[in-house]
Design a protein around this motif. Structure first.
Motif: not given
Length: 608
Positions: A388-398
């Motif tokens: 039930n969670k939404v996550r924003r994941i930066p598209l970084l190299s790491e």
């Protein structure tokens, strides 16, 4: 006619506490392994060069190349063995019920005339050898009382067969026709793998008691053991001989792989322990291995295939991975000039692929919750899970997560993002919809009907919500409030997918009754009629970047591509795109569509 231009296949299906089999062919540096109902052939020199065979009716468990490389023998959980052609139309040579239960191992005789299989069987022999073209028995295999985990054919004459299993025994048979010769109880736990050396002079057995025992290849008598000095500290799951029969590669639950020097007397001493840059979790336990020419291949429980060089084992390994379980969502992104594909599977793994080169790593996450939906927008990957969670994941190299997840408090049904308003995410749940701006929930709307799918327009001013009742509800978004504008009734089944075209002028919807519809956003009129060519429910749909094409994926294994402005009958059909059903679609450009499905594959198709 659409053309398959790339296929990013699954890695071998692994099981905790069990070794897995991966076989190879030296002439072409190709390997073969199984995942689900698929048998996968893959080139080690070019990992994107693959072939997937999907004709088994039950999950495939083991497959091997014939000695001449022209035929494949594969077994499955029902006890069936299929012998089929590697090239051309992959014609079926033999389909026989070899055992009454799961087949765990299989091997050809060096002359390509006989096959031995072992595994689980109810009330009958746990091992069977037969002629490759007729299935005629060539021996009786007594001596085992429990599941037989591994078998091996002596590659030189006189032929011999060795077997081992859960009864702690290593058995030896002479033939053909094969008869029981001798049995050894050198192990104190499950014996997981037995393998003859390529020259046939000896064979080795390894087990969950951390021991490796060596036997004479002709007589079956014990001649030595692997040294305990520097040996494995966990169960040994697999072993593979070097081409010159002088060394053995072993892998273990202790997360290590070791190369052993086998002397003339038949004892083994440590030559090299291979090192892995792993985190040390359970998924790093090693469960399979293969020594193929200069390749030393190890497979972890988490599905990571590490390719070491036998001539330079200190060199860091080349890593090949992918998904183990069925893929359920996909997102495409043009990031830093690269065409990137993100796919998620039912075990919560998110994999990053580079179009044209394949596997590029996993997205590291703080948790392992199962993913329901994926979307990309302006340097971010947005994922929502069954937690039930939404996550924003930066598209970084790491590939690290910085923001805390947003708990929406209900089971998520669908996720869409607004390209023109990148901070706006539109999340639907069973009872309603939630608007998220940035990292905050700004509104929750109970719409009063069962929601099954939803989409937000590129300009963020409108949304379409599909219901269990088959109706489409169109809302204007005023601030953070939804105002219903109209209800569209055309579908005869629950809505399963809905998406706006990139230019915002249309939206498309698909239902469980196998029909898709393209709507004009302004007039609410149907733009493409009679999109009713699937034979099962529609699982997903996607628009091309120029808004001229819409693709639908279905449980019927097919992808259909329709062109706006042309009749539905002028569609492009991709049959058999994914065994078990198509679960996700995305366009990378106007003529390239990417698909994922039940068969654990990511496929890239070029459209005419």
């Amino acid at each position: 006619m659409a053309k398959l231009i790339e296929s990013y296949v699954s890695v071998p299906l692994t099981e905790r506490g069990r070794g897995i089999l991966i076989a190879g062919e030296a002439k072409t540096n190709s390997i073969i392994y199984c995942n689900g109902r698929s048998v996968i052939i893959r080139s080690l020199d070019n990992p994107l060069e693959t072939f997937v065979y999907g004709e088994h009716s039950y999950p495939a468990t083991v497959a091997r190349f014939s000695p001449n490389g022209e035929w494949i023998a594969s077994g499955d959980t029902s006890g069936t063995v299929r012998v089929w052609g590697r090239h051309g139309d992959h014609s079926l040579k033999l389909d026989c019920k070899a055992l009454t239960g799961r087949i765990d191992d299989l091997e050809w005789s060096s002359d390509g005339q006989r096959i031995v299989v072992c595994g689980d069987s109810k009330g009958k022999s746990l091992v069977r050898a037969f002629m490759w073209d007729s299935g005629t028995n060539v021996g009786d295999f007594d001596g085992h009382s429990r599941r037989v985990l591994s078998c091996s054919f002596k590659p030189t004459r006189p032929f011999r067969i060795a077997t081992c299993g859960e009864d702690f025994l290593v058995n030896f048979y002479e033939g053909p026709p094969f008869r029981f010769k001798t049995s050894h109880r050198e192990h104190s736990n499950f014996v997981n793998c037995v393998r003859f050396s390529p020259d046939g002079s000896k064979f080795i057995s390894v087990g969950s008691d951390r021991k490796g025992v060596l036997f004479d290849g002709k007589t079956g008598e014990k001649i030595g053991e692997l040294s305990k000095d520097g040996g494995h500290t966990g169960s040994i799951y697999a072993a593979s001989w070097s081409p010159d029969s002088k060394q053995v590669l072993t892998v273990s639950a202790d997360k290590s792989a070791k190369i052993w020097e086998i002397n003339e007397t038949g004892n083994g001493t440590i030559k090299k322990t291979l090192t892995f840059g792993s985190q040390g979790g359970a998924e790093d336990m090693l469960v399979g291995c293969l020594w193929l020419n200069d390749y030393l291949i190890t497979i972890s429980l988490g599905g990571m295939m590490s390719l070491f060089s036998a001539s330079n084992p200190d060199k860091p390994p080349k890593l090949i991975s992918g998904h183990i379980k069925s893929i359920n969502a996909i997102a495409f992104s043009l990031h830093n000039g690269q065409s990137e594909i993100y796919s998620s599977s039912y075990d919560g793994i998110i994999v990053r692929w580079i179009l044209g080169s394949g596997y590029a790593g996993r997205v590291e996450r703080k948790d392992s919750s199962q993913i329901k939906c994926l979307a990309t927008v302006e340097g971010e990957l947005i994922a929502c899970g069954f937690d039930n969670k939404v996550r924003r994941i930066p598209l970084l190299s790491e590939q690290q997560i910085n923001a805390e997840p947003i708990d929406v408090g209900a089971q998520i049904k669908d996720l869409d993002v607004s390209v023109g308003c990148p901070d706006l995410a539109f999340v639907s749940t069973d009872a309603g919809v939630i608007i998220i701006r940035g990292s905050k929930m700004v509104s929750t709307t109970d719409v009063g009907y069962a929601v099954t799918a939803a989409a937000v327009s590129p300009d963020g001013a409108e949304a379409v919500i599909g219901g269990q009742d088959g109706k489409l509800h169109v809302y204007s978004i005023k601030g953070d409030t939804l105002v219903e504008e109209s209800v569209l009734e055309r579908h005869r089944g629950p809505i399963n997918s809905v998406r706006y075209s990139p230019d915002g002028s249309m939206f498309a919807s698909g239902d469980l009754n196998r029909e898709a519809v393209v709507w004009d956003r302004v007039t609410r009129e149907i733009k493409v009629k009679n999109m009713l060519y699937h034979t099962a429910r529609i699982n997903c749909l996607a628009w091309s970047p120029d808004s001229t094409r819409v693709a639908t994926g279905s449980l019927d294994n097919c992808i259909l591509v329709y062109e706006v402005g042309k009749p539905a009958s002028a569609r492009i059909t991709i049959k058999g795109a994914h065994l078990g059903g198509v679960h996700g679609l995305a366009f990378s450009d106007q003529s390239t569509v990417i698909s994922v499905g039940e068969d654990v594959c990511v496929r890239v198709w070029k459209l005419p």
